[in-house]
Design a protein around this motif. Structure first.
Motif, short mmCIF file in Angstrom:
data_model
loop_
_atom_site.label_atom_id
_atom_site.label_comp_id
_atom_site.label_asym_id
_atom_site.label_seq_id
_atom_site.Cartn_x
_atom_site.Cartn_y
_atom_site.Cartn_z
N ILE A 121 0.85 -1.19 0.00
CA ILE A 121 0.00 0.00 0.00
C ILE A 121 0.89 1.24 0.00
CG2 ILE A 121 -1.89 -1.18 1.15
CD1 ILE A 121 -1.05 0.01 3.75
N SER A 122 0.30 2.39 -0.26
CA SER A 122 1.09 3.61 -0.40
C SER A 122 1.79 3.95 0.92
CB SER A 122 0.18 4.76 -0.82
OG SER A 122 -0.75 5.05 0.21
N PRO A 123 2.96 4.60 0.84
CA PRO A 123 3.69 4.95 2.08
C PRO A 123 2.87 5.82 3.03
CG PRO A 123 5.11 5.18 0.16
CD PRO A 123 3.73 4.93 -0.37
N ALA A 124 2.07 6.74 2.49
CA ALA A 124 1.29 7.62 3.35
C ALA A 124 0.27 6.82 4.17
CB ALA A 124 0.58 8.67 2.51
N VAL A 125 -0.44 5.90 3.51
CA VAL A 125 -1.42 5.08 4.22
C VAL A 125 -0.73 4.13 5.20
CG1 VAL A 125 -3.27 3.37 3.96
CG2 VAL A 125 -3.06 5.25 2.32
N SER A 126 0.40 3.55 4.77
CA SER A 126 1.15 2.67 5.66
C SER A 126 1.61 3.40 6.90
CB SER A 126 2.34 2.08 4.90
OG SER A 126 3.08 1.20 5.74
N LEU A 127 2.10 4.63 6.71
CA LEU A 127 2.52 5.44 7.85
C LEU A 127 1.33 5.76 8.75
CD1 LEU A 127 4.60 7.10 9.39
CD2 LEU A 127 4.18 8.98 7.80
N GLY A 128 0.17 6.06 8.14
CA GLY A 128 -1.02 6.33 8.93
C GLY A 128 -1.45 5.15 9.78
N VAL A 129 -1.43 3.94 9.20
CA VAL A 129 -1.75 2.73 9.95
C VAL A 129 -0.79 2.55 11.12
CG1 VAL A 129 -1.84 0.22 9.84
CG2 VAL A 129 -2.82 1.58 7.99
N HIS A 130 0.50 2.73 10.83
CA HIS A 130 1.52 2.57 11.86
C HIS A 130 1.31 3.55 13.01
CE1 HIS A 130 5.59 1.26 13.14
NE2 HIS A 130 5.65 2.47 13.66
N ARG A 131 1.02 4.80 12.68
CA ARG A 131 0.87 5.82 13.70
C ARG A 131 -0.39 5.59 14.56
NH1 ARG A 131 5.71 6.78 13.80
NH2 ARG A 131 6.62 8.53 12.67
N VAL A 132 -1.48 5.16 13.94
CA VAL A 132 -2.70 4.90 14.70
C VAL A 132 -2.47 3.76 15.69
CG1 VAL A 132 -5.07 4.05 14.54
CG2 VAL A 132 -4.27 5.81 12.96
N VAL A 133 -1.84 2.68 15.23
CA VAL A 133 -1.55 1.55 16.12
C VAL A 133 -0.58 1.98 17.21
CG1 VAL A 133 -0.55 -0.75 16.24
CG2 VAL A 133 -2.03 -0.15 14.33
N GLN A 134 0.44 2.73 16.83
CA GLN A 134 1.46 3.17 17.79
C GLN A 134 0.85 4.03 18.90
OE1 GLN A 134 4.21 6.00 16.17
NE2 GLN A 134 5.84 5.37 17.51
N GLU A 135 0.09 5.02 18.52
CA GLU A 135 -0.51 5.92 19.51
C GLU A 135 -1.52 5.18 20.39
OE1 GLU A 135 -0.81 9.22 21.68
OE2 GLU A 135 0.50 9.06 19.92
#
Length: 387
Positions: free
Chosen positions: A289-303
């Motif tokens: 998936i696109s880096p922006a969406v991947s980063l968004g998934v990562h940040r939501v899980v992280q927070e």
């Protein structure tokens, strides 16, 4: 000496091999001093008794079981062979095995092993006619010392691991905040850049349209409009250069955060080491998936996991589900919702930041307490961001 001790701490198999070698050396010394005709049998049993110590931390249950079986075998063989000495320096391996089970496996398994030690001691006293009081007291003292030492050192090691895990989470949280601060600054610069360019281009378009209308009927007005276009363009170019200069230094590729399934797994492993049991469920292809969406998934899980660790109580648990669907990625984080968490610090802006990040990605986010008392965060991020 301290450096050598630290070196051994990082190589447990080497340290265990050295302990086994010491006991084997004592067995050989006993063998050389013995004049029994069956001394070779005694030496072989002593070697088999000491060898499992080498893998006591790698396979603690297996090593302890082999050591206990060998001890009972020594008792039975010594009873069958009259001139065979049942005294082995390698029997100290029983205490080592008990210590290992208490420190690395658990009290329940160690208690079962202690029952086996009682049976072994009873056989030695009953079959070999050893002095029951002396043998029992010595064995009890040695095994009790092994158990107490394991409890003390195990508690110390668990404390050190918890401190290290908390420091790792704190460092990770600090790095995350630094990354978010950099991202916020870049977003601000991007907005300023947009404002500069949009304003300049809009003025230049209006002036160009006016000049095109006035070029035939009013040349002075057309010339003034062209002059305004040049001035506006030069000012915009200067402002553009000042803004872009803030973005000259780009981070190296190797320093970029790792996202996708590998990044989520690493994040979950770190939270687990900090004392947060996390179940991770990944469905679908998430690495393309696109880096922006991947980063968004990562940040939501992280927070979300960071909030669980802070606020979900003394025994927090969390479940993370990330599923790729036809048009979006569904992210769901559920905790047991005990409240009053381990950490008291926090800005309280984590949920707001998640909402802003998801909104930028044109997704939706819902968070709230459920009827069973748990807290759930659900985000839906589209695979393609519309212009």
């Amino acid at each position: 000496m301290r450096r050598f001790s630290l070196w051994l701490r990082g190589r447990p198999t080497v340290a265990d091999s050295m302990l086994a070698a010491i006991l084997l050396t004592l067995e050989v010394l006993v063998f050389t001093a013995s004049d029994h005709t069956s001394a070779w049998v005694q030496l072989i049993m002593g070697l088999l008794l000491c060898l499992p110590i080498v893998c006591r931390r790698t396979y603690p249950r297996t090593a302890a079981g082999v050591i206990l079986v060998m001890s009972i075998t020594i008792t039975l063989v010594s009873y069958s062979i009259d001139d065979l000495d049942a005294q082995h320096p390698g029997l100290f391996a029983l205490a080592v095995a008990l210590y290992t089970l208490v420190a690395y496996v658990g009290r329940y398994v160690a208690a079962l092993f202690a029952v086996g030690l009682v049976v072994d001691s009873a056989l030695a006293i009953g079959l070999l006619r050893q002095e029951a009081t002396v043998t029992g007291v010595i064995a009890l003292l040695i095994f009790a010392l092994s158990w107490i030492t394991a409890e003390f050192l195990g508690a110390r090691r668990a404390y050190d691991e918890e401190v290290a895990a908390r420091l790792a989470v704190a460092d990770y949280d600090r790095d995350r905040r630094a990354e978010d601060a950099v991202a916020a600054e870049r977003t601000r610069i991007a907005r300023e850049l947009h404002d500069v360019v949009a304003h300049a281009v809009s003025v230049m378009i209006v002036q160009a349209d006016g000049a095109s209308y006035a070029v035939g009927t009013n040349p002075d007005v057309a010339r003034q409009a062209l002059a305004n276009i040049g001035t506006t363009g030069r000012e915009a170019l200067a402002e553009l250069r000042r803004t872009v200069s803030l973005l000259r230094t780009e981070p190296a590729t190797d320093d970029m955060p790792q996202h996708g399934t590998a990044g989520l797994s690493r994040l979950v492993d770190m939270m687990r080491s900090a004392g947060l049991p996390v179940e991770l469920e990944l469905t679908g292809q998430l690495d393309d998936i696109s880096p922006a969406v991947s980063l968004g998934v990562h940040r939501v899980v992280q927070e979300s996991l960071t909030n669980v660790l802070r606020h979900a109580g003394e025994r927090p648990r969390a479940k993370v589900r990330v599923r790729r669907r036809d048009t979006d990625v569904l992210v769901e984080i559920i905790d047991n919702g005990n409240a009053s968490g381990l950490f008291s610090f926090g800005s309280g802006n984590g949920l707001l930041g998640m909402r802003e990040r998801v909104a930028v990605l044109q997704g939706t986010l819902e968070a709230g307490r459920q009827t069973d008392g748990s807290w759930r965060v659900t985000a839906e991020l589209p695979l393609e961001i519309r212009d």
